[in-house]
Design an enzyme around this catalytic site. Structure first.
Site, PDB file in Angstrom:
ATOM      1  N   HIS A  87       0.823  -1.211   0.000  1.00 35.71           N
ATOM      2  CA  HIS A  87       0.000   0.000   0.000  1.00 35.71           C
ATOM      3  C   HIS A  87       0.857   1.261   0.000  1.00 35.71           C
ATOM      4  CE1 HIS A  87      -3.331  -2.721   0.953  1.00 35.71           C
ATOM      5  NE2 HIS A  87      -4.138  -1.720   0.652  1.00 35.71           N
ATOM      6  N   ASP A 214      -7.839   3.498  -0.808  1.00 36.39           N
ATOM      7  CA  ASP A 214      -6.555   3.337  -1.485  1.00 36.39           C
ATOM      8  C   ASP A 214      -6.439   4.246  -2.705  1.00 36.39           C
ATOM      9  OD1 ASP A 214      -5.844   1.481   0.404  1.00 36.39           O
ATOM     10  OD2 ASP A 214      -6.220  -0.258  -0.865  1.00 36.39           O
ATOM     11  N   ASP A 232      -9.392  -0.707  -4.169  1.00 38.30           N
ATOM     12  CA  ASP A 232      -8.749  -1.156  -2.939  1.00 38.30           C
ATOM     13  C   ASP A 232      -7.793  -2.290  -3.289  1.00 38.30           C
ATOM     14  OD1 ASP A 232      -8.537  -2.676  -0.212  1.00 38.30           O
ATOM     15  OD2 ASP A 232      -9.517  -0.787   0.278  1.00 38.30           O
TER      16      ASP A 232
END
Length: 346
Positions: A87, A214, A232
């Site tokens: 991420h 995200d 995401d």
């Protein structure tokens, strides 16, 4: 550890996150305003017991063998450390950079510092580049992450939404009831909505709901406007370690099992409400039917670039492996927004 057990039902004024809501199903209680509990992606990507059901190719006859298709992230470890690193890399990297591998390597070197969470640097860069070059399906007209420059990809959209107070709380089961009222018959998520309505979470919400999406992708419509697709990233390992055909576990028909098991459907809906509120405040002439583009949950281990198989689904649509795509009707998102804001009683 910062985690305490608590008897349910839970009803308290606090700052909630999706991870905190999901944790109540395991009777895990995160303290109020605990700064050690992250709201960004990665924290909810633990090893899944779903892999025991779909490992080694899933149900017999459902998916073909994928001999010769490289799956760069197949051997990467599971858990939050790897998920958090991925991420962080996608948050910072310009995935539209023509020299994508060099851009990813630069960010990996900066973010990983002394550790790449148990995966080799080259393997990580290759795997993330492949995921970024995988077509995402009809929601974005076949585009890839690599086709969205910084102007069309809003990374880590953080939100802090007010809920009601303790005198007028939001029961999570009411969200399921609203979904059953607003999702059309035949919608693949009605079964999950029914589980929420029947008490999957014995939980009332009051205070604030916080989180970080995200990415939101801006996709052009035919009339020159844009729709906005929530993305995401998921690093969950759905295949068994050492599986002969790991890619088979990421067939799009198998992903709803993981979405429901981990309550990602609820997460996607909460993110849809947050995106709706953001667009309503920031976009002139905002029309939810036109400008809310749905959600795409990207199970990155199953996204292997141009060689990613495209599956024909039972409803006549097609979807790449590793991609869970769903466009809930705007009416459902608006109804959930009304419940969370206290404008509607289920």
């Amino acid at each position: 550890t910062g985690v305490q057990t608590c008897a349910l039902p839970i009803s308290v004024f606090r700052r909630w996150s999706f991870s905190a809501i999901h944790g109540t199903r395991e009777h895990l209680w995160t303290p109020l305003h605990d700064a050690t509990v992250p709201v960004r992606g990665g924290a909810d990507e633990v090893e899944s017991d779903v892999e025991r059901e779909v490992s080694n190719g899933g149900p017999t006859g459902l998916v073909p063998a994928h001999a010769g298709v490289a799956v760069p992230l197949a051997a990467a470890p599971g858990g939050t450390a790897f998920g958090t690193l991925v991420h962080e890399v996608f948050e910072v990297a310009d995935v539209a950079d023509p020299d994508l591998e060099a851009e990813l390597a630069r960010v990996v070197d900066d973010r990983a510092r002394s550790s790449t969470a148990g995966v080799g640097r080259g393997e990580l860069v290759t795997g993330l580049a492949a995921a970024a070059r995988t077509p995402l399906g009809p929601l974005v007209d076949g585009r890839r992450l690599a086709d969205f420059g910084r102007g069309d990809r809003l990374a880590e959209l953080s939100f802090d939404m007010p809920l009601l107070d303790t005198s007028n709380r939001v029961a999570v089961r009411h969200l399921g009831a609203v979904l059953l009222d607003t999702l059309p018959h035949g919608d693949p998520q009605r079964e999950y909505a029914a589980s929420i309505a029947s008490g999957r979470f014995d939980l009332d919400l009051a205070g604030y709901l916080q989180g970080s999406i995200d990415a939101v992708l801006r996709v052009p419509n035919a009339d020159g406007t844009y729709r906005h697709v929530i993305v995401d990233y998921k690093t969950n390992r759905l295949h068994a370690p050492g599986a002969a055909d790991p890619l088979a576990a990421y067939h799009p028909s198998l992903l709803p099992t993981e979405m429901a098991h981990a309550d990602y459907v609820l997460q996607a809906l909460l993110y849809s409400v947050a995106t709706h509120r953001f667009l309503r405040w920031r976009m002139a002439g905002y029309d939810p039917d036109a400008h809310l583009g749905g959600i795409a949950y990207l199970f990155l281990r199953g996204m292997v670039g141009d060689s990613t198989p495209i599956a024909e689904m039972g409803d006549g649509s097609s979807c790449p492996y590793g991609v869970f795509a769903w466009r809930p009707p705007a009416a459902a998102v608006l109804a959930l927004d009304d419940v969370l804001a206290g404008r509607r009683v289920a």
